[in-house]
Motif scaffolding. Structure first.
Motif, PDB file in Angstrom:
ATOM      1  N   ALA A 317       0.825  -1.211   0.000  1.00 28.91           N
ATOM      2  CA  ALA A 317       0.000   0.000   0.000  1.00 28.91           C
ATOM      3  C   ALA A 317       0.859   1.261   0.000  1.00 28.91           C
ATOM      4  O   ALA A 317       0.520   2.250  -0.625  1.00 28.91           O
ATOM      5  N   VAL A 318       1.988   1.234   0.698  1.00 23.61           N
ATOM      6  CA  VAL A 318       2.806   2.443   0.758  1.00 23.61           C
ATOM      7  C   VAL A 318       3.828   2.506  -0.375  1.00 23.61           C
ATOM      8  O   VAL A 318       4.676   3.382  -0.384  1.00 23.61           O
ATOM      9  N   GLY A 319       3.741   1.565  -1.325  1.00 23.57           N
ATOM     10  CA  GLY A 319       4.553   1.744  -2.529  1.00 23.57           C
ATOM     11  C   GLY A 319       5.540   0.640  -2.861  1.00 23.57           C
ATOM     12  O   GLY A 319       6.314   0.787  -3.797  1.00 23.57           O
ATOM     13  N   PRO A 397      -2.789  -6.876  -2.891  1.00 19.76           N
ATOM     14  CA  PRO A 397      -2.559  -5.954  -1.774  1.00 19.76           C
ATOM     15  C   PRO A 397      -3.808  -5.748  -0.910  1.00 19.76           C
ATOM     16  O   PRO A 397      -3.730  -5.754   0.309  1.00 19.76           O
ATOM     17  N   MET A 398      -4.950  -5.565  -1.576  1.00 18.64           N
ATOM     18  CA  MET A 398      -6.174  -5.274  -0.822  1.00 18.64           C
ATOM     19  C   MET A 398      -6.578  -6.478   0.031  1.00 18.64           C
ATOM     20  O   MET A 398      -6.928  -6.324   1.203  1.00 18.64           O
TER      21      MET A 398
ATOM     22  N   SER B  47     -15.325  -0.068  -0.138  1.00 18.22           N
ATOM     23  CA  SER B  47     -13.907  -0.433   0.003  1.00 18.22           C
ATOM     24  C   SER B  47     -13.278  -0.768  -1.339  1.00 18.22           C
ATOM     25  O   SER B  47     -12.118  -0.433  -1.591  1.00 18.22           O
ATOM     26  N   ALA B  51     -10.140   0.879  -3.062  1.00 22.22           N
ATOM     27  CA  ALA B  51      -8.989   0.092  -3.510  1.00 22.22           C
ATOM     28  C   ALA B  51      -8.587   0.497  -4.933  1.00 22.22           C
ATOM     29  O   ALA B  51      -7.409   0.666  -5.232  1.00 22.22           O
ATOM     30  N   LEU B  56      -4.743   0.060  -5.455  1.00 22.78           N
ATOM     31  CA  LEU B  56      -4.461  -1.239  -4.828  1.00 22.78           C
ATOM     32  C   LEU B  56      -5.122  -2.355  -5.630  1.00 22.78           C
ATOM     33  O   LEU B  56      -4.843  -3.520  -5.430  1.00 22.78           O
ATOM     34  N   ARG B  83       1.120   4.838  -5.951  1.00 23.82           N
ATOM     35  CA  ARG B  83       0.702   4.687  -4.554  1.00 23.82           C
ATOM     36  C   ARG B  83       1.680   5.382  -3.626  1.00 23.82           C
ATOM     37  O   ARG B  83       1.314   6.025  -2.661  1.00 23.82           O
ATOM     38  N   PHE B  89      -2.509   6.590   2.586  1.00 22.75           N
ATOM     39  CA  PHE B  89      -3.620   5.783   3.093  1.00 22.75           C
ATOM     40  C   PHE B  89      -3.756   5.928   4.603  1.00 22.75           C
ATOM     41  O   PHE B  89      -2.772   5.916   5.331  1.00 22.75           O
ATOM     42  N   PHE B  91      -6.014   3.824   7.400  1.00 19.63           N
ATOM     43  CA  PHE B  91      -6.910   2.673   7.494  1.00 19.63           C
ATOM     44  C   PHE B  91      -7.625   2.614   8.837  1.00 19.63           C
ATOM     45  O   PHE B  91      -7.114   3.096   9.848  1.00 19.63           O
ATOM     46  N   ASP B 168     -10.029   5.100   5.034  1.00 17.70           N
ATOM     47  CA  ASP B 168     -11.066   4.083   5.076  1.00 17.70           C
ATOM     48  C   ASP B 168     -11.535   3.916   6.514  1.00 17.70           C
ATOM     49  O   ASP B 168     -10.790   3.382   7.343  1.00 17.70           O
TER      50      ASP B 168
END
Lengths: 404, 235
Positions: A317-319, A397-398, B47, B51, B56, B83, B89, B91, B168
């Protein structure tokens, strides 16, 4: 690159027990490879030392055909063509030969007082001591005159000394062989067993002339010990001896040799084959243990990936790219491999040195095995790390983030 | 120009032969500096929308243009860079690395940045100070309260100075006091020019945003921004 390495290193550091357990298989594998190879090399050297101890650049000419029976070289048939004259023609006519010792022996009973013991009674010349590398512990060698006059003098080996004299000093004493008295004028230094496992100290040596005339009364001999002028000349000397003897014995081309040549090189070759087989066996066993070690890495890495699914999601998520994730996990397995390998090398080398020092084993550390081991653990680390690493990188990733 | 431009986005999952349509023809434009809430019941596709918005996941069909770049066609490496550079992000479950200090968690995105700025640590410290955690730099997530963890997450989302913050359910795991604090932080970020997309099922939280989009069964049910745009036009 460096950061991936650091991430991997810290992840492993955070799970010390697991990291250690994962590398344990490799550790044991590598350590055993090193120790076993050292044992193999050690026993090989031991055998080679025995061969070298039989005499430098030695070629043995045996009368008759030699055959290997029950693991030992034995003479077959009864051949009476080999003579002392053959021996002297060999030294006189072949430049690559330094010296010869014609030799005849027989198991006989020797007596001293009330003691009697079976031993090898051997007759040879003065050069026998040099060629076969026998040394005197006390007393002296028999003289030219002793040889010429077929004098009844003897040099005795340690085993025969023990059997006949016990604790008594044999020097100057008289033993009887076949009712013939022999005066002990020298005692050999102990020499141990030969490559066939025969005791080289169970010996009473007398001048060849005495032997031929007083003990057996014959003209032919069973053996000639030859020393080549150098190691490089052994093969050439052997070939020339063969030609000379065939000519001397008037052997036509269609007839087999009536003698057998065994050189130091032949013995070395023979023993090398057996020790090499042993080494191959060791390497096979070691390879299996390394494979098991590799599977250990695989299992631990797969668990690690599963356990850290969420972490992988966070990093993505952060790359982090897929490649970053692969790299991270590959570094981990590589570090595990190297850790196990490093500790294994330390343990293996330690065991080898320890056994040599305190266990009185003959082990020889082979730098090659250490080098190969290092490559092996790197290879194992990568090979068994690739699958888990790819698995990690393929996580969505999700989904990874929402995994509990 | 719109920062986020989604045109006819569909997303479906194939599971044991069954195809589940999660997003159905979603068209959504968000401008730079907007403060948008996306609300809807669970299972509505919020969600999944986030994403896709956060790169993502890739849409099954449709066009997603982020900051002028068609991201639906990017490979993993480029998508990861997007990203890393353009999105921060936040969460509901914080998603901090366990056993790693707050400071290091904040600098995590820089590990994967094209260039690591020399003053990374300094910047991380500033951001943690900004969210009121200057005294907690070397604490690990386990040693921090939920509210503090969420603030670390916000600091982390800002480290690369992204243009968009995707949050999120940021208040989902927080008590009301920490929830209010978190929302205040977001309000301030909008004032600094960040674009914020907030996903929530809490209508009170959603009210912080200037524009509320409601999602139902994978489709946009209502969008207050459409009215606002119209209002702006009529002014």
């Amino acid at each position: 690159m460096i950061s991936s390495f650091l991430i991997a290193f810290r992840a492993l550091f955070a799970h010390k027990t697991r990291t250690f357990l994962a590398s344990l298989g490799i550790l044991i594998g590598i350590a055993s490879v090193i120790v076993m190879v050292a044992i193999g090399k050690g026993s090989q050297k031991e055998v080679m030392d025995v061969i070298a101890g039989m005499g430098e650049n030695l070629i043995t000419v045996n009368a008759g055909e030699m055959k290997r029976r029950g693991g030992r070289l034995r003479l077959t048939g009864n051949v009476n063509t080999l003579t002392v004259r053959d021996a002297y023609r060999i030294t006189d006519e072949i430049a690559e030969v330094e010296m010869v010792a014609p030799f005849e022996e027989k198991r006989m009973v020797a007596k001293f007082g009330n003691n009697s013991a079976e031993t090898t009674i051997a007759g040879s010349t003065r050069d026998f001591l040099i060629i076969r590398d026998y040394h005197l512990q006390s007393g002296e060698q028999f003289s030219e005159r002793d040889s010429k006059t077929a004098n009844r003098v003897a040099i005795i080996g340690m085993t025969a000394v023990k059997n006949l004299f016990g604790e008594e000093d044999p020097m100057g004493q008289v033993i009887k062989v076949h009712f013939i008295p022999f005066k002990i004028i020298g005692v050999f230094e102990p020499k141990g067993v030969d490559t066939n496992g025969l005791d080289q100290d169970d010996l009473v040596l007398i001048p060849l002339s005495t032997y031929m005339r007083r003990i057996v009364n014959q003209k032919h001999i069973t053996r000639i010990f030859v020393r080549a002028s150098s190691r490089n000349n052994i093969a050439k000397a052997s070939e020339k001896i063969r030609e000379l003897l065939r000519e001397n014995h008037k052997l036509t081309d269609d007839r087999n040799d009536d003698f057998t040549l065994v050189s130091q090189l032949d013995l070395e070759e023979l023993k090398k084959e057996t020790t090499e087989l042993f080494t191959k066996l060791i390497v096979g066993v070691a390879a299996i243990s390394l494979l098991v070690g590799g599977i250990g890495i695989l299992a631990v890495m797969l668990i690690s990936v599963k356990e850290r699914t969420r972490e992988i999601g966070i990093r993505r998520a952060v790359g982090a790219t897929r490649r970053d994730i692969i790299r991270q996990f590959l570094y981990e397995s590589l570090i595990i491999g190297f850790l196990g390998g490093g500790l294994g090398i330390i343990l293996g080398v330690g065991l080898t040195l320890g056994l040599t020092k305190w266990g009185h084993w003959i082990l020889i550390l082979d730098p090659n095995s250490i080098w190969t081991a290092s490559w092996a653990c790197a290879g194992l680390g990568i090979f068994f790390g690739v699958f888990p690493a790819i698995k990690a990188s393929k996580l969505d990733p999700m989904e990874a983030l929402t995994t509990e | 120009m719109n920062l986020i431009e989604m045109n006819s986005i569909c997303k479906s999952y194939r599971n044991i032969g069954f195809e589940t349509q999660v997003l159905n023809n979603v068209t959504l434009h968000i401008g730079e500096g907007d403060y948008v809430s996306i609300i809807g019941p669970s299972g509505a596709g919020k969600s999944t929308l986030m994403a896709i918005m956060g790169c993502l996941a890739q849409p099954t069909s449709g066009e997603y243009i982020l900051d002028g770049e068609e991201v639906g066609k990017l490979n993993d490496r480029k998508l990861s860079r997007v990203r890393n550079e353009k999105i921060g992000f936040v969460f509901q479950a914080f998603h901090l690395l366990p056993g790693v200090t707050a400071l290091e968690n904040v600098t995590l995105p820089l590990v994967y940045a094209k260039q690591t700025p020399g003053n990374a640590k300094e910047r991380a410290r500033e951001l943690l100070a900004k969210v009121g955690l200057e005294h907690r730099l070397h604490h690990t997530p386990g040693q921090l309260s939920g509210g503090e963890q969420q603030r670390v997450t916000i600091a982390r989302s800002l480290i690369n100075d992204p243009r968009i913050i995707l949050a999120d359910e940021p208040t989902g795991n927080l008590d009301s006091k920490n929830g209010i604090e978190t929302m205040k932080t977001f309000d301030n970020l909008v004032k600094e020019g960040k674009t914020i997309v907030l996903i929530t099922h809490d209508s009170e939280v959603a009210q912080h945003a200037g524009r509320i989009i409601s999602i139902l069964d994978g489709q946009i049910d209502s969008d207050s921004g459409v009215h606002r745009e119209r209002n702006t036009l009529s002014l």
